[in-house]
Motif scaffolding. Structure first.
Motif, PDB file in Angstrom:
ATOM      1  N   GLU A  64       0.515   5.771   1.098  1.00 20.26           N
ATOM      2  CA  GLU A  64      -0.159   6.994   0.669  1.00 20.26           C
ATOM      3  C   GLU A  64       0.541   7.631  -0.517  1.00 20.26           C
ATOM      4  O   GLU A  64      -0.116   8.241  -1.380  1.00 20.26           O
ATOM      5  CB  GLU A  64      -0.256   7.959   1.848  1.00 20.26           C
ATOM      6  CG  GLU A  64      -1.190   7.447   2.945  1.00 20.26           C
ATOM      7  CD  GLU A  64      -1.204   8.314   4.189  1.00 20.26           C
ATOM      8  OE1 GLU A  64      -0.277   9.149   4.335  1.00 20.26           O
ATOM      9  OE2 GLU A  64      -2.120   8.158   5.016  1.00 20.26           O
ATOM     10  N   ALA A  65       1.867   7.473  -0.600  1.00 25.41           N
ATOM     11  CA  ALA A  65       2.597   8.010  -1.748  1.00 25.41           C
ATOM     12  C   ALA A  65       2.221   7.291  -3.032  1.00 25.41           C
ATOM     13  O   ALA A  65       2.201   7.893  -4.114  1.00 25.41           O
ATOM     14  CB  ALA A  65       4.100   7.896  -1.498  1.00 25.41           C
ATOM     15  N   ARG A  66       1.876   5.999  -2.932  1.00 27.74           N
ATOM     16  CA  ARG A  66       1.536   5.202  -4.117  1.00 27.74           C
ATOM     17  C   ARG A  66       0.038   5.231  -4.429  1.00 27.74           C
ATOM     18  O   ARG A  66      -0.365   5.421  -5.581  1.00 27.74           O
ATOM     19  CB  ARG A  66       1.994   3.764  -3.886  1.00 27.74           C
ATOM     20  CG  ARG A  66       1.547   2.747  -4.934  1.00 27.74           C
ATOM     21  CD  ARG A  66       2.292   2.844  -6.245  1.00 27.74           C
ATOM     22  NE  ARG A  66       1.879   1.776  -7.150  1.00 27.74           N
ATOM     23  CZ  ARG A  66       2.447   0.561  -7.200  1.00 27.74           C
ATOM     24  NH1 ARG A  66       3.473   0.272  -6.410  1.00 27.74           N
ATOM     25  NH2 ARG A  66       2.008  -0.348  -8.040  1.00 27.74           N
ATOM     26  N   PHE A  67      -0.788   5.038  -3.415  1.00 28.70           N
ATOM     27  CA  PHE A  67      -2.223   4.845  -3.646  1.00 28.70           C
ATOM     28  C   PHE A  67      -3.128   5.880  -2.992  1.00 28.70           C
ATOM     29  O   PHE A  67      -4.342   5.879  -3.240  1.00 28.70           O
ATOM     30  CB  PHE A  67      -2.653   3.463  -3.126  1.00 28.70           C
ATOM     31  CG  PHE A  67      -2.110   2.297  -3.905  1.00 28.70           C
ATOM     32  CD1 PHE A  67      -2.071   2.317  -5.295  1.00 28.70           C
ATOM     33  CD2 PHE A  67      -1.656   1.154  -3.255  1.00 28.70           C
ATOM     34  CE1 PHE A  67      -1.586   1.234  -6.022  1.00 28.70           C
ATOM     35  CE2 PHE A  67      -1.173   0.060  -3.966  1.00 28.70           C
ATOM     36  CZ  PHE A  67      -1.138   0.109  -5.361  1.00 28.70           C
ATOM     37  N   GLY A  68      -2.586   6.735  -2.129  1.00 27.72           N
ATOM     38  CA  GLY A  68      -3.428   7.668  -1.401  1.00 27.72           C
ATOM     39  C   GLY A  68      -3.908   7.077  -0.084  1.00 27.72           C
ATOM     40  O   GLY A  68      -3.409   6.040   0.367  1.00 27.72           O
ATOM     41  N   PRO A  69      -4.895   7.717   0.568  1.00 26.85           N
ATOM     42  CA  PRO A  69      -5.343   7.271   1.887  1.00 26.85           C
ATOM     43  C   PRO A  69      -5.887   5.840   1.876  1.00 26.85           C
ATOM     44  O   PRO A  69      -6.439   5.375   0.881  1.00 26.85           O
ATOM     45  CB  PRO A  69      -6.458   8.269   2.237  1.00 26.85           C
ATOM     46  CG  PRO A  69      -6.176   9.460   1.393  1.00 26.85           C
ATOM     47  CD  PRO A  69      -5.589   8.941   0.129  1.00 26.85           C
ATOM     48  N   VAL A  70      -5.737   5.173   3.015  1.00 32.63           N
ATOM     49  CA  VAL A  70      -6.211   3.800   3.160  1.00 32.63           C
ATOM     50  C   VAL A  70      -7.692   3.805   3.537  1.00 32.63           C
ATOM     51  O   VAL A  70      -8.111   4.467   4.482  1.00 32.63           O
ATOM     52  CB  VAL A  70      -5.381   3.057   4.230  1.00 32.63           C
ATOM     53  CG1 VAL A  70      -6.040   1.748   4.632  1.00 32.63           C
ATOM     54  CG2 VAL A  70      -3.970   2.807   3.708  1.00 32.63           C
ATOM     55  N   ASP A  71      -8.488   3.050   2.770  1.00 33.74           N
ATOM     56  CA  ASP A  71      -9.918   2.922   3.029  1.00 33.74           C
ATOM     57  C   ASP A  71     -10.250   1.678   3.842  1.00 33.74           C
ATOM     58  O   ASP A  71     -11.246   1.655   4.579  1.00 33.74           O
ATOM     59  CB  ASP A  71     -10.681   2.831   1.701  1.00 33.74           C
ATOM     60  CG  ASP A  71     -10.393   3.997   0.775  1.00 33.74           C
ATOM     61  OD1 ASP A  71     -10.824   5.108   1.093  1.00 33.74           O
ATOM     62  OD2 ASP A  71      -9.727   3.786  -0.257  1.00 33.74           O
ATOM     63  N   ILE A  72      -9.439   0.632   3.679  1.00 39.83           N
ATOM     64  CA  ILE A  72      -9.690  -0.662   4.321  1.00 39.83           C
ATOM     65  C   ILE A  72      -8.411  -1.114   5.003  1.00 39.83           C
ATOM     66  O   ILE A  72      -7.350  -1.179   4.374  1.00 39.83           O
ATOM     67  CB  ILE A  72     -10.119  -1.723   3.283  1.00 39.83           C
ATOM     68  CG1 ILE A  72     -11.400  -1.287   2.569  1.00 39.83           C
ATOM     69  CG2 ILE A  72     -10.301  -3.083   3.946  1.00 39.83           C
ATOM     70  CD1 ILE A  72     -11.698  -2.076   1.309  1.00 39.83           C
ATOM     71  N   LEU A  73      -8.500  -1.416   6.278  1.00 42.06           N
ATOM     72  CA  LEU A  73      -7.366  -1.950   7.034  1.00 42.06           C
ATOM     73  C   LEU A  73      -7.682  -3.378   7.437  1.00 42.06           C
ATOM     74  O   LEU A  73      -8.710  -3.623   8.083  1.00 42.06           O
ATOM     75  CB  LEU A  73      -7.108  -1.102   8.281  1.00 42.06           C
ATOM     76  CG  LEU A  73      -6.119  -1.680   9.305  1.00 42.06           C
ATOM     77  CD1 LEU A  73      -4.719  -1.808   8.713  1.00 42.06           C
ATOM     78  CD2 LEU A  73      -6.100  -0.839  10.574  1.00 42.06           C
ATOM     79  N   CYS A  74      -6.829  -4.308   7.068  1.00 38.41           N
ATOM     80  CA  CYS A  74      -6.984  -5.703   7.472  1.00 38.41           C
ATOM     81  C   CYS A  74      -5.825  -6.076   8.383  1.00 38.41           C
ATOM     82  O   CYS A  74      -4.700  -6.314   7.921  1.00 38.41           O
ATOM     83  CB  CYS A  74      -7.018  -6.629   6.260  1.00 38.41           C
ATOM     84  SG  CYS A  74      -8.421  -6.358   5.162  1.00 38.41           S
ATOM     85  N   ASN A  75      -6.098  -6.104   9.681  1.00 36.39           N
ATOM     86  CA  ASN A  75      -5.102  -6.502  10.671  1.00 36.39           C
ATOM     87  C   ASN A  75      -5.088  -8.028  10.741  1.00 36.39           C
ATOM     88  O   ASN A  75      -5.815  -8.637  11.526  1.00 36.39           O
ATOM     89  CB  ASN A  75      -5.446  -5.919  12.040  1.00 36.39           C
ATOM     90  CG  ASN A  75      -5.116  -4.448  12.151  1.00 36.39           C
ATOM     91  OD1 ASN A  75      -4.010  -4.030  11.828  1.00 36.39           O
ATOM     92  ND2 ASN A  75      -6.072  -3.655  12.591  1.00 36.39           N
ATOM     93  N   ASN A  76      -4.258  -8.635   9.917  1.00 34.60           N
ATOM     94  CA  ASN A  76      -4.290 -10.080   9.730  1.00 34.60           C
ATOM     95  C   ASN A  76      -3.046 -10.801  10.236  1.00 34.60           C
ATOM     96  O   ASN A  76      -3.108 -11.992  10.518  1.00 34.60           O
ATOM     97  CB  ASN A  76      -4.504 -10.372   8.246  1.00 34.60           C
ATOM     98  CG  ASN A  76      -4.362 -11.833   7.915  1.00 34.60           C
ATOM     99  OD1 ASN A  76      -5.244 -12.645   8.201  1.00 34.60           O
ATOM    100  ND2 ASN A  76      -3.225 -12.198   7.329  1.00 34.60           N
ATOM    101  N   ALA A  77      -1.931 -10.112  10.368  1.00 33.76           N
ATOM    102  CA  ALA A  77      -0.684 -10.773  10.754  1.00 33.76           C
ATOM    103  C   ALA A  77      -0.819 -11.441  12.117  1.00 33.76           C
ATOM    104  O   ALA A  77      -1.430 -10.895  13.035  1.00 33.76           O
ATOM    105  CB  ALA A  77       0.459  -9.763  10.785  1.00 33.76           C
ATOM    106  N   GLY A  78      -0.260 -12.631  12.235  1.00 31.24           N
ATOM    107  CA  GLY A  78      -0.323 -13.335  13.511  1.00 31.24           C
ATOM    108  C   GLY A  78       0.606 -14.531  13.516  1.00 31.24           C
ATOM    109  O   GLY A  78       1.052 -15.000  12.463  1.00 31.24           O
ATOM    110  N   ILE A  79       0.900 -15.005  14.700  1.00 35.14           N
ATOM    111  CA  ILE A  79       1.712 -16.208  14.859  1.00 35.14           C
ATOM    112  C   ILE A  79       0.998 -17.150  15.824  1.00 35.14           C
ATOM    113  O   ILE A  79       0.156 -16.730  16.621  1.00 35.14           O
ATOM    114  CB  ILE A  79       3.130 -15.909  15.384  1.00 35.14           C
ATOM    115  CG1 ILE A  79       3.062 -15.250  16.775  1.00 35.14           C
ATOM    116  CG2 ILE A  79       3.893 -15.037  14.404  1.00 35.14           C
ATOM    117  CD1 ILE A  79       4.409 -15.171  17.464  1.00 35.14           C
ATOM    118  N   SER A  80       1.339 -18.429  15.731  1.00 32.69           N
ATOM    119  CA  SER A  80       0.818 -19.421  16.649  1.00 32.69           C
ATOM    120  C   SER A  80       1.971 -19.931  17.513  1.00 32.69           C
ATOM    121  O   SER A  80       3.040 -19.310  17.571  1.00 32.69           O
ATOM    122  CB  SER A  80       0.162 -20.566  15.865  1.00 32.69           C
ATOM    123  OG  SER A  80      -0.423 -21.497  16.744  1.00 32.69           O
TER     124      SER A  80
END
Length: 270
Positions: free
Chosen positions: A74-90
């Motif tokens: 938020e300090a750099r770009f402002g509020p988040v419009d799109i959240l991509c919950n992508n992190a994962g492990i196998s």
């Protein structure tokens, strides 16, 4: 929702599908935050994308880490419009009874609780603003379970369930929710014989020609955000397997287990 001019926060953004999503979003004029447990990977990808990208360290299992990353975003770009919950492990290939409890817990912590932590960090503000979009990465293993990947499949089925519930919760507030079901894709997970579908270098070499370039998965994600699609399937060749499984489940919807159930009649026992 058009992505141009929007800010997207992508977990696991340092490469693979997360990097592909970031690349596709930047192509369409979005700003992206590449949040990754490995800052070096995130910084390398951010350098490719230029000033529209910011690399941050994120442990998806820690709400404190989420709060710090959100503040920096938020300090750099402002509020988040799109959240991509992508992190994962196998996991390496193994039967379920062989999966160490600590490994099973780690898969769930990253693949499921990590997604919930992202939702808890951003969804409320999106709903309050009346706009936004959340993309949760499941897997083709979240539609078609495969033996020796039971722990991973369990986590990705959980992502589908929470995503469908989240979509119902967010719809009245103008916030979209999509679930991504990728198949074989070039990523650190799939290219590492120790931690993915390839059990050995020979198997990896055979699978490599079938692995999609992640930017194409990313472009599918962008289309889904802009068109409000609920589900994103990047590898349609898995459809026959899924259809057969659905048919088997639907066939189980026969007569009620209790005679007369749902008809108002009293049940009688022979």
């Amino acid at each position: 929702m058009q992505v141009a001019g929007k800010t997207a926060f992508i977990t696991g953004g340092g490469g693979g599908i997360g990097g592909g999503i970031a690349e596709a979003l930047v192509e369409k004029g979005a700003r992206v935050v590449l949040a990754d447990v490995d800052l070096d990977h995130a910084q390398a990808k951010a350098a490719e994308l230029g000033d529209a990208a910011l690399a941050l360290t994120l442990d998806v299992t820690s709400l404190e880490s989420w709060a710090a990353a959100k503040g920096a975003t938020e300090a750099r770009f402002g509020p988040v419009d799109i959240l991509c919950n992508n992190a994962g492990i196998s996991t390496p290939r193994m039967d379920l009874e062989e999966v160490p409890p600590e490994l099973f817990a780690r898969v769930l912590a990253i693949n499921v609780t990590g997604v919930q932590n992202g939702i808890a960090s951003f969804a409320g503000e999106m709903k309050a603003r009346g706009s936004g979009h959340i993309v949760n990465t499941s897997s083709m293993n979240g539609l078609n379970p495969f033996g020796t990947f039971g722990a991973y499949s369990a986590s990705k089925f959980a992502v589908l369930g929470l995503s469908d519930a989240l979509r119902q919760e967010c719809a009245p507030h103008g916030v979209g929710v999509s679930t991504l079901f990728p198949g074989l894709t070039k990523s650190r997970m799939s290219l590492d014989p120790k931690d993915g579908p390839a059990a050995d270098p020979e198997t990896l070499a055979a699978l490599l020609p079938r692995m999609m370039d992640p930017v194409w998965s990313g472009r599918a994600v962008v289309r889904a955000i802009e068109e409000g699609q609920a589900y994103i399937v990047t590898h349609p060749d898995y459809r026959p397997i899924f259809a057969a499984r659905c048919e088997e489940i639907l066939a189980a919807f026969g007569d009620p287990a209790q005679p007369g159930y749902g008809t108002g009649a009293s049940a009688t026992m022979a």
